[in-house]
Write a protein that holds these residues in place. Structure first.
Motif, PDB file in Angstrom:
ATOM      1  N   SER A  81       0.845  -1.192   0.000  1.00  0.00           N
ATOM      2  CA  SER A  81       0.000   0.000   0.000  1.00  0.00           C
ATOM      3  C   SER A  81       0.881   1.243   0.000  1.00  0.00           C
ATOM      4  CB  SER A  81      -0.921   0.003   1.223  1.00  0.00           C
ATOM      5  OG  SER A  81      -0.179   0.239   2.394  1.00  0.00           O
ATOM      6  N   ASP A  82       0.370   2.315  -0.520  1.00  0.00           N
ATOM      7  CA  ASP A  82       1.157   3.549  -0.599  1.00  0.00           C
ATOM      8  C   ASP A  82       1.611   4.018   0.779  1.00  0.00           C
ATOM      9  OD1 ASP A  82      -0.800   4.993  -3.329  1.00  0.00           O
ATOM     10  OD2 ASP A  82       0.926   3.640  -3.336  1.00  0.00           O
ATOM     11  N   SER A  83       0.804   3.729   1.780  1.00  0.00           N
ATOM     12  CA  SER A  83       1.118   4.221   3.118  1.00  0.00           C
ATOM     13  C   SER A  83       2.313   3.521   3.763  1.00  0.00           C
ATOM     14  CB  SER A  83      -0.108   4.085   4.021  1.00  0.00           C
ATOM     15  OG  SER A  83      -0.471   2.721   4.152  1.00  0.00           O
ATOM     16  N   VAL A  84       2.706   2.366   3.224  1.00  0.00           N
ATOM     17  CA  VAL A  84       3.811   1.636   3.844  1.00  0.00           C
ATOM     18  C   VAL A  84       5.011   1.456   2.920  1.00  0.00           C
ATOM     19  CG1 VAL A  84       2.164   0.400   5.297  1.00  0.00           C
ATOM     20  CG2 VAL A  84       3.071  -0.691   3.227  1.00  0.00           C
ATOM     21  N   LYS A  85       4.898   1.900   1.693  1.00  0.00           N
ATOM     22  CA  LYS A  85       6.005   1.723   0.746  1.00  0.00           C
ATOM     23  C   LYS A  85       7.269   2.377   1.280  1.00  0.00           C
ATOM     24  CE  LYS A  85       3.518   1.137  -3.589  1.00  0.00           C
ATOM     25  NZ  LYS A  85       3.066   1.736  -4.856  1.00  0.00           N
ATOM     26  N   GLY A  86       8.336   1.629   1.178  1.00  0.00           N
ATOM     27  CA  GLY A  86       9.620   2.143   1.654  1.00  0.00           C
ATOM     28  C   GLY A  86       9.849   1.931   3.134  1.00  0.00           C
ATOM     29  N   ARG A  87       8.813   1.485   3.855  1.00  0.00           N
ATOM     30  CA  ARG A  87       8.949   1.278   5.300  1.00  0.00           C
ATOM     31  C   ARG A  87       8.713  -0.175   5.698  1.00  0.00           C
ATOM     32  NH1 ARG A  87       5.507   3.548   8.766  1.00  0.00           N
ATOM     33  NH2 ARG A  87       3.740   3.569   7.302  1.00  0.00           N
TER      34      ARG A  87
END
Length: 126
Positions: free
Chosen positions: A61-67
């Motif tokens: 999901s966009d909210s967790v990308k990269g994290r």
């Protein structure tokens, strides 16, 4: 009988990290699609990260990308969700899920996810 058991949740400060585990039993899930979803109080369940069949693709999901990072250990029939740079808005019950169908393409929908764990609570304090 298929069972999915999540673990690894807890209380963490903002900016911290956690690793969630989902142990699958009752089937050979080594190449099945597996997903992580979450539900915060008063909100609908949403997709977080998902591995499509044979890791053909990964949905984040966009909210967790990269994290957040989803990965699988097939030898242990376990899927992990490695979470870093946690934010208070990540607070939720996290569930893992799997489809009955072997061929499954993750799109961020819960449709087709037939097996669910009971969830593990992640609380991120500010």
């Amino acid at each position: 009988q298929v069972q999915l058991v999540e673990s690894g949740g807890g209380l963490v400060q903002a900016g911290g990290s956690l690793r969630l585990s989902c142990a699958a039993s009752g089937g050979a899930f080594g190449t099945y699609a597996m997903g992580w979803f979450r539900q915060a109080p008063g909100k609908e369940r949403e997709a977080v990260s998902c591995l499509s069949t044979k890791e053909a693709s990964i949905y984040d999901s966009d909210s967790v990308k990269g994290r957040f990072t989803i990965r699988r250990d097939s030898s242990k029939n376990t899927v992990y969700l490695e979470m870093s740079s946690l934010k208070p808005e990540d607070t939720a019950i996290y569930y893992c899920a799997a489809p009955t169908a072997w061929l499954y393409y993750c799109t961020g929908s819960t449709e087709g996810m037939d097996f669910w764990g009971k969830g593990t609570l992640v609380t991120v304090s500010s």
